[in-house]
Enzyme design. Structure first.
Site, PDB file in Angstrom:
ATOM      1  N   TRP A 101       0.824  -1.208   0.000  1.00  0.00           N
ATOM      2  CA  TRP A 101       0.000   0.000   0.000  1.00  0.00           C
ATOM      3  C   TRP A 101       0.857   1.255   0.000  1.00  0.00           C
ATOM      4  O   TRP A 101       0.494   2.264  -0.613  1.00  0.00           O
ATOM      5  CB  TRP A 101      -0.981  -0.017   1.171  1.00  0.00           C
ATOM      6  CG  TRP A 101      -1.930  -1.164   1.037  1.00  0.00           C
ATOM      7  CD1 TRP A 101      -1.975  -2.298   1.788  1.00  0.00           C
ATOM      8  CD2 TRP A 101      -2.957  -1.308   0.041  1.00  0.00           C
ATOM      9  NE1 TRP A 101      -2.961  -3.134   1.327  1.00  0.00           N
ATOM     10  CE2 TRP A 101      -3.584  -2.559   0.262  1.00  0.00           C
ATOM     11  CE3 TRP A 101      -3.411  -0.507  -1.010  1.00  0.00           C
ATOM     12  CZ2 TRP A 101      -4.637  -3.019  -0.541  1.00  0.00           C
ATOM     13  CZ3 TRP A 101      -4.451  -0.963  -1.801  1.00  0.00           C
ATOM     14  CH2 TRP A 101      -5.056  -2.212  -1.562  1.00  0.00           C
ATOM     15  N   ASP A 170      -1.081   6.607   6.623  1.00  0.00           N
ATOM     16  CA  ASP A 170      -2.218   5.782   6.240  1.00  0.00           C
ATOM     17  C   ASP A 170      -2.428   4.785   7.382  1.00  0.00           C
ATOM     18  O   ASP A 170      -1.640   3.873   7.584  1.00  0.00           O
ATOM     19  CB  ASP A 170      -1.900   5.053   4.933  1.00  0.00           C
ATOM     20  CG  ASP A 170      -2.995   4.082   4.515  1.00  0.00           C
ATOM     21  OD1 ASP A 170      -4.012   3.961   5.232  1.00  0.00           O
ATOM     22  OD2 ASP A 170      -2.832   3.431   3.464  1.00  0.00           O
ATOM     23  N   LYS A 194     -11.920  -1.710   8.131  1.00  0.00           N
ATOM     24  CA  LYS A 194     -11.152  -2.608   8.999  1.00  0.00           C
ATOM     25  C   LYS A 194     -11.608  -2.465  10.455  1.00  0.00           C
ATOM     26  O   LYS A 194     -12.121  -3.404  11.042  1.00  0.00           O
ATOM     27  CB  LYS A 194      -9.658  -2.295   8.905  1.00  0.00           C
ATOM     28  CG  LYS A 194      -9.126  -1.979   7.526  1.00  0.00           C
ATOM     29  CD  LYS A 194      -8.898  -3.208   6.682  1.00  0.00           C
ATOM     30  CE  LYS A 194      -8.141  -2.851   5.421  1.00  0.00           C
ATOM     31  NZ  LYS A 194      -7.837  -4.011   4.583  1.00  0.00           N
TER      32      LYS A 194
END
Length: 359
Positions: A101, A170, A194
């Site tokens: 990511w 992030d 999440k």
């Protein structure tokens, strides 16, 4: 019977939250409508919206010097919005690579200006959070970007750097899993799917004075200033996702807040890591011990045949989502906040039983 849900995302949502949403689904607070049917300009929805903002501030200790925004497009859109807003022509964006990511975030930043890889653990197959130095970044640095938790590889930052230039993180897969010092960061962003609720809403926490440095030649909908000035109501927000976010935040508060959640997460992950460590090498963790994630526990078995057998038997016992990402293989147990302790205990016991049968 509900599944033992170890999916990496979209992931488990607390059962009490689902039950409350179910109860209110058709008639929210005597409006005669579902939350999904309320006008986003109505007083009834405004209370939901502001409640989510207030709870998040309370749980994370977010100072008044920060804005809390509810956006759309997931973390992937933030990969673009951040350099579009905060990477001027004469500056460099510094990225620390700890997984796939962060690579994706860097790829988007390259479209907008100068970038530099400050550190990377790619050569070690992202088994660890890389060592790095922030020396000299203030000379031309626009910001330093990190990914706090790496779902694919099962690594997590245990300590965050004190940066001389704006630090951006992030936190999509570990926000609210442990206490953090928000004031170390100029911007934090997190997709909800999440730890915060269902997919559809992205939380952005941004320092006001950092926001004032943003570029002005940005498309209206992609400007953080647009959303800040309009309380995240410039266009129709993902109202149901924000409602669910508010319920999840209420649940976290009822559990005793982030401090209590962190203690429980450490206990949950401990069951599974102990099963790995006590297996005499039958299970091997992907992440190095100092970089292990509380949220995503990655491990491999001796061979592919045993891995397939393990996953099938796990599925037969109602364990869902344990297959590892294709780039790592093996298995991955995502023990997000909403995954109950009993599920992690049950998985650890199954791992021990399977090992004893096949060692």
């Amino acid at each position: 019977m509900r599944a033992y849900n170890f999916n990496a995302g979209p992931a488990a949502i607390p059962l009490p939250v689902l039950e409350k949403a179910q109860k209110e689904l058709v008639n929210f607070q005597n409006t005669g409508m579902s939350v999904m049917e309320l006008s986003h300009r109505s007083k009834d929805y405004e209370e939901v919206h502001n409640r989510a903002n207030s709870l998040l501030r309370e749980l994370l200790g977010i100072p008044d010097t920060y804005e809390v925004l509810f956006l759309q497009g997931g973390a992937s859109l933030q990969f673009t919005m951040i350099p579009m807003n905060f990477l001027p022509e004469n500056k460099t964006a510094h990225y620390i690579l700890s997984g796939a990511w962060s690579e994706k975030a860097l790829k988007e930043a390259k479209l907008f200006g100068e970038t530099r890889i400050l550190a990377s653990s790619k050569e070690e197959n992202y088994t660890t959070i890389p060592s790095f130095s922030l020396e000299g970044v203030e000379e031309d640095g626009a910001y330093v970007h990190i990914t706090s938790n790496n779902t694919i590889y099962g690594t997590q930052w245990n300590e965050y750097p004190t940066s001389p230039i704006p630090l951006i993180a992030d936190m999509s897969s570990d926000i609210l899993c442990k206490e953090i010092d928000v004031e170390k960061f100029s911007l934090i962003y997190a997709g909800a799917q999440k730890n915060l609720g269902p997919s559809g809403v992205t939380v952005v926490i941004v320092k006001k004075d950092f926001l004032e440095t943003a570029r002005t030649n940005v498309p209206t909908i992609l400007s953080y200033a647009t959303h800040s000035k309009n309380n995240s109501l410039f266009n129709t927000p993902p109202t149901f996702a924000i409602y669910m976010l508010s319920l999840v935040l209420e649940w976290v508060k009822e559990q005793g807040g982030v401090k209590s959640i962190q203690k429980l997460n450490e206990e949950k992950a401990g069951y599974i890591y102990s099963a790995i460590e006590e297996s005499d090498g039958f299970y091997k963790g992907h992440a190095t011990k100092g970089s292990r994630s509380l949220m995503n526990i990655t491990f491999t078995l001796p061979n592919e045949e045993l891995t397939k057998k393990f996953l099938q038997e796990a599925k037969d016992r109602n364990f869902i989502g344990l297959a590892g990402h294709r780039s790592v293989g093996g298995c991955r147990a995502s023990a997000y906040n909403a995954v109950p302790k009993e599920a992690c205990e049950a998985l650890a016991n199954f791992m021990k039983e399977f090992k004893n049968q096949h060692k």
